[in-house]
Enzyme design. Structure first.
Site, PDB file in Angstrom:
ATOM      1  N   HIS A 163       5.325  90.217  75.486  1.00  0.00           N
ATOM      2  CA  HIS A 163       5.351  90.301  76.949  1.00  0.00           C
ATOM      3  C   HIS A 163       5.630  88.909  77.493  1.00  0.00           C
ATOM      4  O   HIS A 163       5.262  87.893  76.880  1.00  0.00           O
ATOM      5  CB  HIS A 163       4.004  90.790  77.481  1.00  0.00           C
ATOM      6  CG  HIS A 163       3.722  92.221  77.191  1.00  0.00           C
ATOM      7  ND1 HIS A 163       2.903  92.983  77.996  1.00  0.00           N
ATOM      8  CD2 HIS A 163       4.145  93.046  76.196  1.00  0.00           C
ATOM      9  CE1 HIS A 163       2.819  94.201  77.511  1.00  0.00           C
ATOM     10  NE2 HIS A 163       3.564  94.264  76.410  1.00  0.00           N
ATOM     11  N   GLU A 209       4.272  87.163  79.804  1.00  0.00           N
ATOM     12  CA  GLU A 209       3.089  86.332  79.999  1.00  0.00           C
ATOM     13  C   GLU A 209       2.637  85.678  78.694  1.00  0.00           C
ATOM     14  O   GLU A 209       2.358  84.486  78.642  1.00  0.00           O
ATOM     15  CB  GLU A 209       1.916  87.143  80.558  1.00  0.00           C
ATOM     16  CG  GLU A 209       2.180  87.807  81.876  1.00  0.00           C
ATOM     17  CD  GLU A 209       2.651  89.253  81.745  1.00  0.00           C
ATOM     18  OE1 GLU A 209       3.589  89.518  80.958  1.00  0.00           O
ATOM     19  OE2 GLU A 209       2.088  90.103  82.441  1.00  0.00           O
ATOM     20  N   CYS A 211      -0.896  93.430  82.248  1.00  0.00           N
ATOM     21  CA  CYS A 211      -1.568  94.536  81.565  1.00  0.00           C
ATOM     22  C   CYS A 211      -2.870  94.004  80.947  1.00  0.00           C
ATOM     23  O   CYS A 211      -3.182  92.820  81.063  1.00  0.00           O
ATOM     24  CB  CYS A 211      -0.656  95.103  80.479  1.00  0.00           C
ATOM     25  SG  CYS A 211      -0.384  93.960  79.092  1.00  0.00           S
ATOM     26  N   CYS A 233      -2.252  91.066  78.439  1.00  0.00           N
ATOM     27  CA  CYS A 233      -1.865  89.810  79.093  1.00  0.00           C
ATOM     28  C   CYS A 233      -2.994  89.237  79.939  1.00  0.00           C
ATOM     29  O   CYS A 233      -3.192  88.022  79.976  1.00  0.00           O
ATOM     30  CB  CYS A 233      -0.605  90.026  79.915  1.00  0.00           C
ATOM     31  SG  CYS A 233       0.817  90.442  78.872  1.00  0.00           S
TER      32      CYS A 233
END
Length: 152
Positions: free
Chosen positions: A54, A56, A84, A87
């Site tokens: 991801h 992040e 999410c 993260c």
């Protein structure tokens, strides 16, 4: 206008750049306490075949490499979509002091939409949260991506 608009525009550019590779358009930038860029990334799950890639997480990893340590005290994570659970947990564990995000994520958001990981009093680090910075631009990018993805 928010003081975070310029860096959010940078994150939006990172998000837009991953669309051709099939990744969901999310971009993230980590700022040092003085405002310098320490790390940045766009989603790379499809590109890398990595479920943890991801934006992040990748940006946090890059910032930690730049600093030579995992503690990102005083740093700000700017991201185009509400993080999410993975993260949100990563930014709490990395001791990020501030989270700035654009669009809410009602399906997977962990900063108030479905869960509120970053404000859980049981955790030892709780970043300040600034939400809604350039939310319309981020939402438009995501809607365009998902509309095209569904039409395939």
């Amino acid at each position: 206008m928010s003081p975070y608009d310029p860096v959010m525009r940078r994150a939006l550019g990172l998000a837009a750049a991953v669309v051709d590779g099939g990744d969901v358009p999310v971009g993230a930038v980590v700022l040092s306490p003085d405002g310098g860029v320490l790390g940045e990334a766009g989603n790379a799950r499809e590109r890398d075949g990595d479920p943890t890639a991801h934006a992040e997480v990748l940006a946090l990893r890059a910032a930690a490499r730049t600093l030579g340590q995992w503690r990102l005290d005083g740093c700000t994570l700017v991201v185009t979509l509400e993080p999410c659970t993975m993260c949100a947990g990563a930014l709490v564990l990395s001791r990020v002091s501030r989270l700035v995000y654009a669009a809410d994520d009602p399906k997977a958001g962990a900063v108030g939409s479905l869960w509120d990981v970053v404000r859980d009093r049981r955790l030892n680090s709780r970043p300040e949260v600034v939400r809604g910075v350039l939310a319309e631009e981020s939402t438009a990018l995501l809607r365009t991506f998902f509309a095209a993805h569904r039409s395939r």
